[in-house]
Write a protein that holds these residues in place. Structure first.
Motif, PDB file in Angstrom:
ATOM      1  N   PHE A 101       1.010   8.371  -3.198  1.00 26.85           N
ATOM      2  CA  PHE A 101      -0.381   7.929  -3.160  1.00 26.85           C
ATOM      3  C   PHE A 101      -1.253   8.727  -4.135  1.00 26.85           C
ATOM      4  CE2 PHE A 101       1.467   6.198   0.583  1.00 26.85           C
ATOM      5  CZ  PHE A 101       0.683   5.122   0.983  1.00 26.85           C
ATOM      6  N   GLY A 102      -0.626   9.388  -5.121  1.00 27.81           N
ATOM      7  CA  GLY A 102      -1.358  10.270  -6.011  1.00 27.81           C
ATOM      8  C   GLY A 102      -2.380   9.605  -6.901  1.00 27.81           C
ATOM      9  N   ASP A 103      -2.215   8.314  -7.198  1.00 29.73           N
ATOM     10  CA  ASP A 103      -3.191   7.589  -8.010  1.00 29.73           C
ATOM     11  C   ASP A 103      -4.159   6.780  -7.155  1.00 29.73           C
ATOM     12  OD1 ASP A 103      -2.372   8.416 -10.579  1.00 29.73           O
ATOM     13  OD2 ASP A 103      -0.674   7.041 -10.509  1.00 29.73           O
ATOM     14  N   GLY A 104      -4.057   6.913  -5.836  1.00 30.55           N
ATOM     15  CA  GLY A 104      -4.935   6.173  -4.945  1.00 30.55           C
ATOM     16  C   GLY A 104      -6.395   6.519  -5.166  1.00 30.55           C
ATOM     17  N   CYS A 105      -7.280   5.566  -4.937  1.00 33.11           N
ATOM     18  CA  CYS A 105      -8.706   5.768  -5.205  1.00 33.11           C
ATOM     19  C   CYS A 105      -9.497   4.583  -4.667  1.00 33.11           C
ATOM     20  CB  CYS A 105      -8.955   5.922  -6.713  1.00 33.11           C
ATOM     21  SG  CYS A 105      -8.379   4.509  -7.683  1.00 33.11           S
ATOM     22  N   TRP A 106     -10.788   4.620  -4.920  1.00 35.47           N
ATOM     23  CA  TRP A 106     -11.680   3.510  -4.573  1.00 35.47           C
ATOM     24  C   TRP A 106     -11.663   2.529  -5.736  1.00 35.47           C
ATOM     25  CZ3 TRP A 106     -14.192   2.272  -0.139  1.00 35.47           C
ATOM     26  CH2 TRP A 106     -15.201   1.300  -0.209  1.00 35.47           C
ATOM     27  N   SER A 107     -11.144   1.323  -5.518  1.00 34.32           N
ATOM     28  CA  SER A 107     -11.008   0.360  -6.607  1.00 34.32           C
ATOM     29  C   SER A 107     -10.990  -1.057  -6.037  1.00 34.32           C
ATOM     30  CB  SER A 107      -9.730   0.634  -7.401  1.00 34.32           C
ATOM     31  OG  SER A 107      -8.575   0.315  -6.651  1.00 34.32           O
ATOM     32  N   PRO A 108     -10.951  -2.073  -6.884  1.00 34.01           N
ATOM     33  CA  PRO A 108     -10.856  -3.435  -6.362  1.00 34.01           C
ATOM     34  C   PRO A 108      -9.586  -3.601  -5.525  1.00 34.01           C
ATOM     35  CG  PRO A 108     -11.408  -3.460  -8.700  1.00 34.01           C
ATOM     36  CD  PRO A 108     -11.039  -2.046  -8.351  1.00 34.01           C
ATOM     37  N   ARG A 109      -9.713  -4.193  -4.353  1.00 32.08           N
ATOM     38  CA  ARG A 109      -8.531  -4.374  -3.503  1.00 32.08           C
ATOM     39  C   ARG A 109      -7.454  -5.171  -4.228  1.00 32.08           C
ATOM     40  NH1 ARG A 109      -9.988  -7.047   1.887  1.00 32.08           N
ATOM     41  NH2 ARG A 109     -10.247  -8.892   0.571  1.00 32.08           N
ATOM     42  N   ILE A 110      -7.854  -6.175  -4.975  1.00 30.73           N
ATOM     43  CA  ILE A 110      -6.889  -7.025  -5.669  1.00 30.73           C
ATOM     44  C   ILE A 110      -6.120  -6.250  -6.736  1.00 30.73           C
ATOM     45  CG2 ILE A 110      -8.456  -7.840  -7.458  1.00 30.73           C
ATOM     46  CD1 ILE A 110      -7.159 -10.561  -7.260  1.00 30.73           C
ATOM     47  N   GLN A 111      -6.604  -5.055  -7.060  1.00 30.08           N
ATOM     48  CA  GLN A 111      -5.905  -4.227  -8.041  1.00 30.08           C
ATOM     49  C   GLN A 111      -4.494  -3.908  -7.577  1.00 30.08           C
ATOM     50  OE1 GLN A 111      -6.569  -3.744 -10.940  1.00 30.08           O
ATOM     51  NE2 GLN A 111      -5.912  -1.774 -11.704  1.00 30.08           N
ATOM     52  N   ASP A 112      -4.310  -3.637  -6.284  1.00 29.64           N
ATOM     53  CA  ASP A 112      -2.961  -3.363  -5.786  1.00 29.64           C
ATOM     54  C   ASP A 112      -2.044  -4.558  -6.017  1.00 29.64           C
ATOM     55  OD1 ASP A 112      -3.252  -0.748  -5.032  1.00 29.64           O
ATOM     56  OD2 ASP A 112      -3.491  -1.155  -2.886  1.00 29.64           O
ATOM     57  N   LEU A 113      -2.546  -5.762  -5.761  1.00 34.23           N
ATOM     58  CA  LEU A 113      -1.747  -6.964  -5.991  1.00 34.23           C
ATOM     59  C   LEU A 113      -1.460  -7.135  -7.479  1.00 34.23           C
ATOM     60  CD1 LEU A 113      -0.398  -9.622  -5.237  1.00 34.23           C
ATOM     61  CD2 LEU A 113      -2.670 -10.702  -5.223  1.00 34.23           C
ATOM     62  N   ALA A 114      -2.466  -6.927  -8.313  1.00 31.41           N
ATOM     63  CA  ALA A 114      -2.280  -7.090  -9.757  1.00 31.41           C
ATOM     64  C   ALA A 114      -1.224  -6.121 -10.286  1.00 31.41           C
ATOM     65  CB  ALA A 114      -3.606  -6.878 -10.482  1.00 31.41           C
ATOM     66  N   ILE A 115      -1.259  -4.885  -9.813  1.00 25.12           N
ATOM     67  CA  ILE A 115      -0.298  -3.882 -10.278  1.00 25.12           C
ATOM     68  C   ILE A 115       1.115  -4.244  -9.831  1.00 25.12           C
ATOM     69  CG2 ILE A 115       0.424  -1.472 -10.053  1.00 25.12           C
ATOM     70  CD1 ILE A 115      -2.624  -0.833  -9.722  1.00 25.12           C
ATOM     71  N   ALA A 116       1.282  -4.514  -8.545  1.00 35.29           N
ATOM     72  CA  ALA A 116       2.614  -4.852  -8.035  1.00 35.29           C
ATOM     73  C   ALA A 116       3.153  -6.109  -8.709  1.00 35.29           C
ATOM     74  CB  ALA A 116       2.558  -5.034  -6.521  1.00 35.29           C
ATOM     75  N   ALA A 117       2.302  -7.129  -8.832  1.00 35.63           N
ATOM     76  CA  ALA A 117       2.737  -8.384  -9.446  1.00 35.63           C
ATOM     77  C   ALA A 117       3.094  -8.194 -10.914  1.00 35.63           C
ATOM     78  CB  ALA A 117       1.649  -9.445  -9.294  1.00 35.63           C
ATOM     79  N   SER A 118       2.350  -7.342 -11.613  1.00 33.27           N
ATOM     80  CA  SER A 118       2.615  -7.151 -13.044  1.00 33.27           C
ATOM     81  C   SER A 118       3.989  -6.554 -13.290  1.00 33.27           C
ATOM     82  CB  SER A 118       1.536  -6.245 -13.655  1.00 33.27           C
ATOM     83  OG  SER A 118       1.686  -4.892 -13.250  1.00 33.27           O
ATOM     84  N   HIS A 119       4.504  -5.809 -12.320  1.00 26.56           N
ATOM     85  CA  HIS A 119       5.802  -5.155 -12.487  1.00 26.56           C
ATOM     86  C   HIS A 119       6.984  -6.090 -12.243  1.00 26.56           C
ATOM     87  CE1 HIS A 119       4.905  -0.927 -13.234  1.00 26.56           C
ATOM     88  NE2 HIS A 119       3.922  -0.995 -12.357  1.00 26.56           N
ATOM     89  N   VAL A 120       6.776  -7.239 -11.627  1.00 25.84           N
ATOM     90  CA  VAL A 120       7.906  -8.118 -11.297  1.00 25.84           C
ATOM     91  C   VAL A 120       7.925  -9.379 -12.145  1.00 25.84           C
ATOM     92  CG1 VAL A 120       8.060  -7.208  -8.958  1.00 25.84           C
ATOM     93  CG2 VAL A 120       6.665  -9.237  -9.380  1.00 25.84           C
ATOM     94  N   VAL A 121       7.161  -9.383 -13.232  1.00 30.24           N
ATOM     95  CA  VAL A 121       7.168 -10.516 -14.173  1.00 30.24           C
ATOM     96  C   VAL A 121       8.394 -10.362 -15.060  1.00 30.24           C
ATOM     97  CG1 VAL A 121       5.926 -11.699 -16.002  1.00 30.24           C
ATOM     98  CG2 VAL A 121       4.659 -10.626 -14.139  1.00 30.24           C
ATOM     99  N   ARG A 122       9.416 -11.174 -14.821  1.00 28.69           N
ATOM    100  CA  ARG A 122      10.670 -11.005 -15.567  1.00 28.69           C
ATOM    101  C   ARG A 122      11.380 -12.312 -15.864  1.00 28.69           C
ATOM    102  NH1 ARG A 122      14.327  -7.304 -11.889  1.00 28.69           N
ATOM    103  NH2 ARG A 122      15.962  -8.023 -13.301  1.00 28.69           N
TER     104      ARG A 122
END
Length: 321
Positions: free
Chosen positions: A206-227
């Motif tokens: 959780f070292g990069d955790g912070c106050w940010s757009p909630r959808i950011q978590d979805l965007a990050i996870a989704a961006s990693h599985v585009v293959r």
């Protein structure tokens, strides 16, 4: 030193081994009773705030359901972390499982990953943590300045795709990002930080955790599985559908998601090419996600705002577990 800190602050003894880590020192601890733990320490000035955030977030998640997270072990004095002569740190349980990047990304697994991530975000929304607004390199607020790192990119199609994606983010996404829901987020659900366990999907680091757009978590996870180049979103459709089955996306979130995914891929490429030149000895570890991001960005590159939104809406309605 790690063994001494473990004994002094937790009254525990065991063997220790250093794990790969970019910033803090991460130690694998094997206790004599068979338990395996993770000890994180740092002597940098900014680490204390980061550790306060991490420990409070993980402590606040205890008892939540629908996902697995590490448990923070308190010191012998009852504190979530310790500070000693310029060094601070904390001790946590170790989640046993397979990192998502080592698992076969079936549609069902990606759907379950997305739904677990949404449940993690619902739990984090209720957590009260210190230092949520501390400076974080990976915060979305930094992205407008990341093109200053363009000089570190190899010339060619990837550099061109990064420029287009970041230009689109600056023009079309960033002006509207304040209008979506913000909260405490994990902010780095990468395939190295998501674990397939016998108790469900687990989330670590959780070292990069912070106050940010909630959808950011979805965007990050989704961006990693585009293959998968045969699908509009490269297979991220399944993860997006799983997330949306728990937290419905607003119309604006659906519109901005692909732009956020492409910007995150570009941010990862920019930051890690830069950092790998700053720390050449650690370049292989630092760039562990770069090839995945470059491939994913090439798949998403043909999508415009309208076609990206249509792909997200289709994913939300068409893919089921």
């Amino acid at each position: 030193m790690s063994a001494a800190l473990l004994k002094r602050h937790y009254g525990l003894t065991g063997s220790t081994a250093t794990l790969s880590s970019e910033i803090e020192r991460t130690i694998d601890v094997n206790l004599s009773d068979g338990r395996r733990l993770i000890l994180k320490t740092s002597a940098t000035a900014e680490a204390a705030d980061s550790f306060r955030f991490q420990t409070a977030a993980m402590a606040g998640l205890q008892g939540a359901t629908g996902f697995v997270a590490p448990e923070v072990l308190r010191t012998t004095s009852g504190a979530l972390m310790f500070e000693q002569e310029g060094t601070c740190g904390y001790l946590q349980t170790r989640i046993e499982g397979i990192p998502l990047h080592q698992a076969t990304p079936t549609p069902d697994l990606l759907f379950r990953t997305g739904s677990a991530l949404a449940r993690l975000d619902l739990a984090l929304e209720l957590v009260s943590v210190p230092a949520a607004h501390r400076p974080v390199l990976w915060h979305v607020g930094c992205w407008l300045r990341l093109m200053e790192l363009e000089q570190y990119l190899p010339s060619g199609s990837i550099a061109d795709s990064v420029r287009v994606a970041m230009s689109e983010y600056a023009e079309l996404v960033e002006p509207q990002i304040s209008a979506v829901a913000w909260q405490v987020t994990h902010n780095d659900p990468s395939p190295f930080n998501m674990m397939v366990t016998g108790q469900g999907m687990g989330f670590i680091d959780f070292g990069d955790g912070c106050w940010s757009p909630r959808i950011q978590d979805l965007a990050i996870a989704a961006s990693h599985v585009v293959r998968d180049s045969t699908l509009p979103l490269g297979g991220a459709e399944h993860l997006i559908a799983g997330y949306a089955s728990v937290i419905a996306l607003s119309a604006l979130e659906a519109k901005l998601l692909v732009g956020l995914m492409r910007a995150r891929q570009s941010a990862l490429i920019l930051v890690n090419y830069w950092r790998s030149q700053l720390f050449p000895a650690d370049a292989q570890y630092i760039k562990k996600n770069v090839a995945r991001a470059e491939h994913g960005l090439s798949i998403l590159a043909p999508l415009g705002v309208a076609s990206g939104e249509a792909a997200v809406l289709a994913a939300m309605s068409s893919f089921q577990p």
